[in-house]
Structures are given as C-alpha cells and as structure tokens.
Write a protein that holds these residues in place. Structure first.
Motif, mmCIF file in Angstrom:
data_model
loop_
_atom_site.group_PDB
_atom_site.id
_atom_site.type_symbol
_atom_site.label_atom_id
_atom_site.label_comp_id
_atom_site.label_asym_id
_atom_site.label_seq_id
_atom_site.Cartn_x
_atom_site.Cartn_y
_atom_site.Cartn_z
ATOM 1 N N ALA A 49 0.813 -1.218 0.000
ATOM 2 C CA ALA A 49 0.000 0.000 0.000
ATOM 3 C C ALA A 49 0.840 1.259 0.000
ATOM 4 C CB ALA A 49 -0.939 -0.011 1.205
ATOM 5 N N THR A 86 -11.056 -2.569 1.835
ATOM 6 C CA THR A 86 -10.164 -1.522 2.334
ATOM 7 C C THR A 86 -10.369 -1.402 3.837
ATOM 8 O OG1 THR A 86 -10.635 -0.366 0.249
ATOM 9 C CG2 THR A 86 -9.348 0.817 1.886
ATOM 10 N N PHE A 110 -6.375 2.257 6.516
ATOM 11 C CA PHE A 110 -5.716 2.422 5.218
ATOM 12 C C PHE A 110 -5.952 3.796 4.597
ATOM 13 C CE2 PHE A 110 -4.767 -1.935 5.547
ATOM 14 C CZ PHE A 110 -3.871 -2.277 4.559
ATOM 15 N N HIS A 131 -3.305 5.937 2.708
ATOM 16 C CA HIS A 131 -2.781 5.445 1.427
ATOM 17 C C HIS A 131 -3.666 5.835 0.247
ATOM 18 C CE1 HIS A 131 0.189 3.226 3.651
ATOM 19 N NE2 HIS A 131 -0.735 2.521 4.289
ATOM 20 N N TYR A 132 -4.667 6.667 0.472
ATOM 21 C CA TYR A 132 -5.616 7.025 -0.581
ATOM 22 C C TYR A 132 -5.719 8.540 -0.728
ATOM 23 C CZ TYR A 132 -7.111 2.204 -0.909
ATOM 24 O OH TYR A 132 -7.119 0.846 -1.108
#
Length: 216
Positions: free
Chosen positions: A20, A179, A183, A186-187
């Motif tokens: 990721a 997801t 996380f 990481h976006y």
C-alpha cells in the motif's frame, strides 16, 4: 505520467513491489503532476428531482466490471436517475445490451479521444455525479477526471487495487474487507465504505443456484 500510470496498474501484482505504501507513493506523484495540468471547474445546475449520473468504463459487458456492477445499476429507481454511459468496449454482448437498456444516453468512446475532449463531452451533459469504473487498467480513462467534468466523481470497481491519485476523484466506493480501517493515509480519495459489500454480482445464466454457506 504514463510511466506512473503503468506502475499503478502492474505493481499490485508484483511480489514485494505492490504494498500500500509503494502504490500510494506513485499515486501522490501522479496527483502532483495531474494537479498542474490546468483542471477546469464544472458548472453547477439544479437537479429538478432527478440525478444525472455518468458511468465511464471499458468493462460494461461480459467482463469482471460488468458482472460486478450490473445488478446494482439495474436496481436504481428509474424515476430518480438519468444514466449517461460512456463505453470503451467497441462491441456488444448480452450483458452489454442490458447496460444499454439502462442508458438515457450512450456513447462509444473513440480510442483516440483526448482526456480533455472526453471531459468536455461529459461536462456538456450537465452531470451531478460520475462513476469511474476502469482506473489505470486497460482501457481506463480515469485520468480525464482531473479536468473535473462532474461536481462529484466516485471510483467504483475496475482496477481498484489502490488509490487513483487523480485530482477530482473525491470518493472510492469500497467496504471494510476491500479496504480495512487504517488504510485511509494510502488514498487520495475519501473511502466510502458500504456496510455489507461494495459489489453486486450478476451470475451467468448457466450458473447453478448458490448452496448454503459452510459453517465452521
């Protein structure tokens, strides 16, 4: 930019190269490059009770994207949505025809159409919402969304192994299994998690009825 788009496509399948953090690094680099590309703002409009939603995808037919999205789109209330569909397949099949039956307007996107011209065509449709279902994968045109052809753009299915890194893609439709919590860093999109699952599988006509789930 094409080198980063290629990495975003193939690195999820490269052992030791597709975690990721690495993918997010490529996406942030894309985000910086796209942000300097002269993005143009959309114009707002009154919806008058109906939502004008565009679907942009190279997989609307017998394709994983088609199998995983058709059932959900067929259950949209007809009186509430006008679907403007941009397809990049170039041929028909039984699933493709079901997508066509849903569309208030359908366009087969020529392979050579630039991101700018595609975005301008979409903007002229006076959209409220755009669903992108191709990402940086084969035939995907997610990069055109840096020109912001719709007030809200959402990534759903189609090369969804990582963030797109494209400015103008506000949300990614997902769930807690696809997801997991934690996380988010990481976006570049905000994660919109559905409670049960983010896809709606349409089985082929020859599939057997599902059996009862196995219990431990």
């Amino acid at each position: 930019m094409q080198d980063l788009q290629l990495l975003a496509t193939i690195e999820p399948y490269a052992e030791g190269e597709g975690d990721a953090a690495i993918l997010a690094g490529h996406a942030r680099s894309l985000h910086r490059r796209f942000a300097t590309a002269g993005a143009r703002r959309h114009r707002s409009r009154e919806t008058e009770g109906r939502t004008r939603m565009s679907i942009l995808s190279p997989g609307l037919g017998r394709h994983p994207v088609g199998w995983l999205t058709l059932a959900g789109l067929e259950r949209l209330p007809e009186e509430g949505f006008d679907l403007i569909v941009c397809s990049q397949r170039g041929f028909e099949d039984p699933l493709d025809r079901r997508f066509r039956a849903l569309a208030a307007e359908w366009r087969d996107v020529p392979a050579g159409l630039t991101d700018h011209d595609l975005a301008e065509w979409l903007r002229a449709r006076d959209l409220d919402l755009l669903l992108e279902m191709g990402g940086h994968g084969e035939g995907g045109r997610v990069s055109c969304l840096r020109h912001r052809p719709a007030p809200v753009a959402v990534k759903w299915v189609g090369a969804q192994s990582a963030t797109t890194g494209v400015p103008g893609v506000a949300w990614m439709l997902t769930d807690a299994r696809e997801t997991p919590a934690g996380f988010e860093p990481h976006y570049t999109e905000q994660l919109l998690r559905l409670p049960d699952g983010y896809v709606c599988y349409t089985p082929p006509p020859y599939a057997r009825p599902p059996s009862r789930p196995c219990r431990p």
